[in-house]
Design an enzyme around this catalytic site. Structure first.
Site, PDB file in Angstrom:
ATOM      1  N   ARG A  26      55.232 -21.450  13.761  1.00 19.40           N
ATOM      2  CA  ARG A  26      54.092 -22.260  13.304  1.00 19.40           C
ATOM      3  C   ARG A  26      54.413 -22.891  11.933  1.00 19.40           C
ATOM      4  NH1 ARG A  26      50.888 -22.929   8.982  1.00 19.40           N
ATOM      5  NH2 ARG A  26      50.649 -20.682   8.744  1.00 19.40           N
ATOM      6  N   ASP A  27      54.415 -22.082  10.884  1.00 20.48           N
ATOM      7  CA  ASP A  27      54.658 -22.621   9.539  1.00 20.48           C
ATOM      8  C   ASP A  27      56.042 -23.257   9.479  1.00 20.48           C
ATOM      9  OD1 ASP A  27      54.391 -23.152   6.821  1.00 20.48           O
ATOM     10  OD2 ASP A  27      53.661 -21.161   6.329  1.00 20.48           O
ATOM     11  N   HIS A  50      51.663 -13.853   2.097  1.00 19.21           N
ATOM     12  CA  HIS A  50      52.418 -14.974   2.692  1.00 19.21           C
ATOM     13  C   HIS A  50      53.057 -15.758   1.545  1.00 19.21           C
ATOM     14  CE1 HIS A  50      52.446 -18.540   5.648  1.00 19.21           C
ATOM     15  NE2 HIS A  50      52.657 -19.141   4.499  1.00 19.21           N
ATOM     16  N   CYS A  88      54.103 -26.503   4.200  1.00 16.61           N
ATOM     17  CA  CYS A  88      52.913 -27.256   4.588  1.00 16.61           C
ATOM     18  C   CYS A  88      53.159 -28.746   4.392  1.00 16.61           C
ATOM     19  CB  CYS A  88      51.710 -26.817   3.754  1.00 16.61           C
ATOM     20  SG  CYS A  88      50.238 -27.803   4.113  1.00 16.61           S
TER      21      CYS A  88
HETATM   22  N1  COA Z   1      42.832 -29.709  18.630  1.00 23.38           N
HETATM   23  C1  COA Z   1      43.096 -30.907  19.219  1.00 23.38           C
HETATM   24  N2  COA Z   1      42.658 -32.073  18.754  1.00 23.38           N
HETATM   25  C2  COA Z   1      41.897 -32.048  17.643  1.00 23.38           C
HETATM   26  C3  COA Z   1      41.574 -30.848  16.994  1.00 23.38           C
HETATM   27  C4  COA Z   1      42.081 -29.647  17.522  1.00 23.38           C
HETATM   28  N3  COA Z   1      41.852 -28.467  16.945  1.00 23.38           N
HETATM   29  N4  COA Z   1      40.821 -31.136  15.923  1.00 23.38           N
HETATM   30  C5  COA Z   1      40.663 -32.458  15.904  1.00 23.38           C
HETATM   31  N5  COA Z   1      41.310 -33.006  16.935  1.00 23.38           N
HETATM   32  C6  COA Z   1      41.430 -34.410  17.281  1.00 23.38           C
HETATM   33  C7  COA Z   1      40.109 -35.032  17.586  1.00 23.38           C
HETATM   34  O1  COA Z   1      39.812 -34.881  18.944  1.00 23.38           O
HETATM   35  C8  COA Z   1      40.344 -36.468  17.186  1.00 23.38           C
HETATM   36  O2  COA Z   1      41.085 -37.110  18.198  1.00 23.38           O
HETATM   37  P1  COA Z   1      40.814 -38.645  18.596  1.00 23.38           P
HETATM   38  O3  COA Z   1      41.147 -39.420  17.338  1.00 23.38           O
HETATM   39  O4  COA Z   1      41.782 -38.869  19.700  1.00 23.38           O
HETATM   40  O5  COA Z   1      39.390 -38.684  18.956  1.00 23.38           O
HETATM   41  C9  COA Z   1      41.250 -36.361  15.982  1.00 23.38           C
HETATM   42  O6  COA Z   1      41.911 -35.098  16.125  1.00 23.38           O
HETATM   43  C10 COA Z   1      40.499 -36.387  14.662  1.00 23.38           C
HETATM   44  O7  COA Z   1      39.468 -35.430  14.713  1.00 23.38           O
HETATM   45  P2  COA Z   1      38.437 -35.152  13.510  1.00 23.38           P
HETATM   46  O8  COA Z   1      37.429 -34.159  13.985  1.00 23.38           O
HETATM   47  O9  COA Z   1      37.962 -36.440  12.927  1.00 23.38           O
HETATM   48  O10 COA Z   1      39.318 -34.363  12.524  1.00 23.38           O
HETATM   49  P3  COA Z   1      40.048 -34.843  11.212  1.00 23.38           P
HETATM   50  O11 COA Z   1      40.787 -36.117  11.381  1.00 23.38           O
HETATM   51  O12 COA Z   1      39.082 -34.733  10.105  1.00 23.38           O
HETATM   52  O13 COA Z   1      41.150 -33.687  11.106  1.00 23.38           O
HETATM   53  C11 COA Z   1      41.849 -31.389  11.227  1.00 23.38           C
HETATM   54  C12 COA Z   1      40.820 -32.379  10.766  1.00 23.38           C
HETATM   55  C13 COA Z   1      41.873 -30.204  10.296  1.00 23.38           C
HETATM   56  C14 COA Z   1      41.485 -30.914  12.612  1.00 23.38           C
HETATM   57  C15 COA Z   1      43.231 -32.055  11.321  1.00 23.38           C
HETATM   58  O14 COA Z   1      43.492 -32.742  10.135  1.00 23.38           O
HETATM   59  C16 COA Z   1      44.311 -31.056  11.575  1.00 23.38           C
HETATM   60  O15 COA Z   1      44.439 -30.520  12.675  1.00 23.38           O
HETATM   61  N6  COA Z   1      45.162 -30.816  10.576  1.00 23.38           N
HETATM   62  C17 COA Z   1      46.268 -29.910  10.664  1.00 23.38           C
HETATM   63  C18 COA Z   1      46.314 -29.078   9.447  1.00 23.38           C
HETATM   64  C19 COA Z   1      47.505 -28.182   9.450  1.00 23.38           C
HETATM   65  O16 COA Z   1      47.902 -27.640  10.463  1.00 23.38           O
HETATM   66  N7  COA Z   1      48.126 -28.017   8.288  1.00 23.38           N
HETATM   67  C20 COA Z   1      49.262 -27.214   8.096  1.00 23.38           C
HETATM   68  C21 COA Z   1      48.989 -25.761   8.266  1.00 23.38           C
HETATM   69  S1  COA Z   1      48.026 -25.019   7.015  1.00 23.38           S
HETATM   70 ZN    ZN Z   2      52.887 -21.249   4.486  1.00 18.59          ZN
END
Ligand code: COA
Ligand code: ZN
Length: 335
Positions: free
Chosen positions: A25-26, A218, A251
């Site tokens: 994952r990370d 972590h 990240c």
């Molecule tokens: N699984 C699948 N798709 C997801 C989802 C999830 N958990 N959460 C949001 N989405 C999709 C939505 O369906 C939407 O898709 P579309 O544009 O096709 O309709 C899109 O992502 C945006 O969704 P929204 O609710 O507006 O979320 P956002 O843009 O504000 O994003 C997060 C918020 C947190 C969900 C997103 O930024 C994210 O997953 N980030 C990853 C963070 C991460 O892993 N960081 C590193 C580890 S700490």
């Molecule tokens: Zn980390």
């Protein structure tokens, strides 16, 4: 305290340290290359057989945000589930929780940041909004009978804001334990800002206040303090650590982030010091050696480069001749 036959081996509970492997994952979330799904599954199976206590298998996040992990469902469905290993996955919101429950995770690893700026950069929400989302996720997890851990990013400092107050970090922990009912909390040093004295203080404060909650630490090795921080955590009573095979990771939404502490380096160091990680180091090294071919670049692991402490080397080619000359000089001196 004596516990546990675990994964076929008996451990002295006092010397037991539990390793949580986060490379899938990370580690992979920051890689440009998409590692094929079957290679992720094979890697996870190798890590299960190597004796990890927990494996963070993937993240149920938006596939646009983290394309490298867009195959989370398939990976969770097709890995071998080895008895005694807990399979967890990162979950940022309700959508992710539904996907994770469908994929039969043992635990959801919820995530938010101790710093407002990093929370906005990473999760696109203010911390209070994140907390409300996590409360919904925790309720879903409870209904589904899935365990909840919360990872608090930037617990030891934020790359945008700087110092993060210990009282603030403990305040979030209190809400995770008391309002969300989290069974575990992971204090994350997202960009390697933690130092040993700070780790000792925060880990001790946590363990004194919540002795019944699982604490995981972590660390990222961004400034070379990773192993020192693990040892400081152990000194303070922490017994669970995240680490990443090969030392990959970071990240993508934290400026300057680099790899996690390296699983094989931590296991190597802890086992030398008499800590029982339950991990078969040779198997982890073997798996780590296969990583560069999967991700397309070298890995930070010092153990993959140098071998274990007693992986010895052949003497130089002219060794025997050198010995003869040295002995001859010694004989001449004696006359
Ligand atoms: N699984 C699948 N798709 C997801 C989802 C999830 N958990 N959460 C949001 N989405 C999709 C939505 O369906 C939407 O898709 P579309 O544009 O096709 O309709 C899109 O992502 C945006 O969704 P929204 O609710 O507006 O979320 P956002 O843009 O504000 O994003 C997060 C918020 C947190 C969900 C997103 O930024 C994210 O997953 N980030 C990853 C963070 C991460 O892993 N960081 C590193 C580890 S700490
Ligand atoms: Zn980390």
């Amino acid at each position: 305290m004596n516990d546990a036959v675990w994964n076929g081996r008996t451990f002295d509970g006092d010397r037991r340290v539990r390793m949580c492997e986060v490379g899938l994952r990370d580690g992979l979330q920051v890689e440009a290359a998409f590692v094929p799904t079957e290679d992720k599954i094979a890697l996870c199976n190798a890590l299960s057989r190597a004796g990890m206590a927990k494996i963070e298998v993937s993240a149920f996040v938006s596939p646009q945000a983290i394309p490298a992990l867009r195959d989370a469902e398939v990976v969770l469905r097709e890995i071998e589930r080895v008895d005694g290993v807990a399979y967890t996955a990162l979950v940022p919101n309700v959508r992710g929780a539904e996907r994770a429950i469908d994929a039969r995770v043992d635990e959801m690893n919820l995530v938010m940041s101790a710093s407002e700026s990093h929370n906005l950069a990473n999760l696109r929400m203010m911390r209070e909004q994140s907390f409300r989302a996590l409360a919904e996720v925790a309720a879903l997890a409870r209904q589904a009978g899935v365990a909840v851990n919360v990872s608090l990013s930037c617990s030891f400092g934020c790359p945008i804001e700087g110092d993060v107050a210990e009282a603030g970090v403990l305040g979030w922990c209190e809400r995770f334990v008391e309002e969300l009912g989290a069974g575990g909390v992971t204090l994350c040093d997202t960009t390697g800002m933690a130092w040993p004295g700070q780790v000792h203080g925060l880990a001790r404060a946590f363990l004194q206040r919540w002795p019944g909650t699982e604490l995981t630490l972590h660390f990222h090795n961004t400034r070379g303090m990773g192993l020192a921080n693990v040892l400081a955590g152990i000194d303070a009573g922490a017994r669970r650590f995240d680490a990443s095979i090969g030392g990959i990771g970071g990240c993508p939404y934290a400026p300057g982030a680099t790899g996690n502490v390296c699983s094989e380096e931590i296991v190597h160091a802890l086992e030398l010091s008499g800590w029982d990680t339950g991990v078969d180091l040779a198997r982890v090294i073997e798996a780590a050696r296969r990583l560069p071919a999967l991700i397309g670049h070298d890995i930070p692991s010092q153990i993959v480069k140098a071998g274990r402490r007693l992986d010895l080397h052949a003497p130089p080619a002219d060794f025997e001749a050198t010995r003869e000359r040295a002995l001859a000089r010694e004989a001449a001196r004696a006359h």
